[in-house]
Design a protein around this motif. Structure first.
Motif, short mmCIF file in Angstrom:
data_model
loop_
_atom_site.label_atom_id
_atom_site.label_comp_id
_atom_site.label_asym_id
_atom_site.label_seq_id
_atom_site.Cartn_x
_atom_site.Cartn_y
_atom_site.Cartn_z
N ARG B 31 0.82 -1.06 0.09
CA ARG B 31 -0.06 0.32 0.05
C ARG B 31 0.81 1.25 0.00
O ARG B 31 0.95 2.03 0.74
CB ARG B 31 -0.90 0.06 1.30
N PRO B 32 1.63 1.43 -0.81
CA PRO B 32 2.64 2.58 -1.19
C PRO B 32 1.87 4.05 -0.93
O PRO B 32 0.86 4.15 -1.59
CB PRO B 32 3.40 2.46 -2.34
N GLU B 33 2.60 4.91 -0.73
CA GLU B 33 2.22 6.31 -0.61
C GLU B 33 1.67 6.46 -2.10
O GLU B 33 0.78 7.33 -2.29
CB GLU B 33 3.00 7.13 0.12
N ARG B 36 2.80 4.50 -8.18
CA ARG B 36 3.39 4.71 -9.65
C ARG B 36 4.97 4.87 -9.43
O ARG B 36 5.53 4.23 -9.86
CB ARG B 36 3.21 5.85 -10.21
N PHE B 74 -2.62 -6.67 -0.66
CA PHE B 74 -2.32 -5.32 -1.41
C PHE B 74 -3.40 -4.68 -1.44
O PHE B 74 -4.76 -5.00 -1.59
CB PHE B 74 -1.55 -5.58 -2.70
N ASN B 75 -3.40 -3.35 -1.74
CA ASN B 75 -4.55 -2.32 -1.49
C ASN B 75 -5.05 -2.14 -3.03
O ASN B 75 -4.45 -2.67 -3.99
CB ASN B 75 -4.34 -1.01 -0.96
N SER B 76 -6.07 -1.65 -3.20
CA SER B 76 -6.84 -1.26 -4.62
C SER B 76 -5.92 -0.89 -5.54
O SER B 76 -5.85 -0.88 -6.81
CB SER B 76 -8.17 -0.74 -4.60
N SER B 77 -5.16 0.39 -5.04
CA SER B 77 -4.32 1.32 -5.91
C SER B 77 -3.34 0.34 -6.63
O SER B 77 -2.69 0.53 -7.59
CB SER B 77 -3.83 2.36 -5.21
N ALA B 79 -3.48 -2.96 -6.90
CA ALA B 79 -4.02 -4.15 -7.68
C ALA B 79 -3.79 -3.53 -9.45
O ALA B 79 -3.40 -4.43 -10.11
CB ALA B 79 -5.48 -4.12 -7.53
N LYS B 80 -3.99 -2.45 -9.69
CA LYS B 80 -3.73 -1.91 -10.89
C LYS B 80 -2.35 -1.97 -11.66
O LYS B 80 -2.05 -2.67 -12.75
CB LYS B 80 -4.19 -0.24 -11.17
N LEU B 83 -1.51 -5.81 -12.03
CA LEU B 83 -2.40 -6.34 -13.27
C LEU B 83 -1.06 -5.82 -14.34
O LEU B 83 -0.84 -6.70 -15.38
CB LEU B 83 -3.49 -5.59 -13.53
#
Lengths: 165, 134
Positions: B31-33, B36, B74-77, B79-80, B83
């Protein structure tokens, strides 16, 4: 009659570091529970998304302690209840209401489809993550999400989201 | 290509990329701040390595290049980007590089298994699902 057991009660400013402290404390408490792995992981996941939602969308009310972010997590029988509140610009109410109503009107299968559909979209990440966090919460929660907006003044409201896990 | 090693933190996973050992492994919590800033260099490295090995005559027939995903959360951010990493790994498969993808999940964590299945649903790669019993 079930006794309510409190796992988290927090009121105060919320930055990335503070979210980590809250999560670590809750993790330690959950680890001591005999509740199964899936439920513990769902609680943790929902708490992360809910706290990050505040971090991304909160209207910081430095001049008024009364409307600082607030989070409580408690166990009542088999259910865990997370209530999370923060000040929010009134102009964001419509967007949040639409999103919450959207997920509340989907079946579990539809929420899943919608969540993974968003993840698979090629679009760049925007701040706030285009509702993915709320979808993740709805996907892992039991039943519908309940919420309200308490008007503070013509600029801001106090948003409360209640999640049963 | 040089190895890539990133130690785990409370918000970012451990990354171990050892081209000479045929291994890419990502493990821990994510769950990074800024997702990207954390994930883009990893994606770039995977793309560079694929370009490198498809231009040369590497032979992975006997020992496939192994990609291990060992997340406990892992958080939803994230997940992208996970993927995106899987899509890049799928490009290895399309380029006919012998690969093996392993997706680990804790005993009882059906959600983690499900997310692996959902994220790879539209891809050609078929991970092996491995349950970790503690």
């Amino acid at each position: 009659m079930f006794k309510k057991i409190e796992l988290l009660k927090y009121k105060g400013a919320l930055d990335f570091e503070q979210i980590g402290i809250i999560l670590d404390n809750v993790q330690v408490k959950l680890d001591s529970y005999s509740t199964d792995t899936l439920v513990k992981k769902r609680i943790y996941s929902i708490l992360v998304e809910a706290l990050e939602n505040i971090y991304n969308h909160e209207y910081s009310q430095k001049e008024n302690d009364k409307y600082l972010p607030e989070a409580t997590l408690s166990q009542l029988g088999e259910n865990f209840i997370l209530e999370i509140s923060n000040a929010l610009l009134n102009e964001k109410i419509e967007k949040f209401t639409n999103l919450l109503e959207y997920v509340n009107n989907l079946s579990d299968k539809e929420i899943n489809k919608s969540y993974y559909g968003k993840i698979k979209e090629k679009s760049l990440l925007e701040k706030g993550n285009a509702g993915i966090g709320i979808m993740q919460i709805a996907k892992k929660a039991k039943g519908k999400l309940t919420y309200n907006f308490k008007t503070i003044n013509d600029k801001i409201s106090y948003f409360t989201l209640k999640i049963i896990i | 290509m040089e190895n890539l090693f990133i130690e785990a933190t409370s918000t970012t996973p451990k990354i171990e990329f050892y081209p000479n050992k045929n291994l890419f492994e990502i493990s821990g919590s994510s769950r990074p701040e800024d997702v990207r800033i954390f994930y883009q260099p990893i994606l770039n490295k995977l793309e560079q390595f694929r370009a490198e090995i498809t231009n040369k005559e590497y032979d992975y027939n006997d020992n496939p290049f192994v990609f291990n995903f060992k997340f406990n959360y892992f958080n939803s951010s994230s997940a992208k980007f996970i993927l995106d990493i899987l899509i890049e790994i799928n490009n290895y498969f399309i380029d006919e590089i012998n690969i093996q993808v392993n997706w680990f999940f804790d005993d009882g964590d059906d959600d983690m298994k499900e997310v692996g299945e959902e994220l790879t649903e539209m891809l050609d790669i078929q991970p092996q699902y491995i349950m970790i019993v503690k």
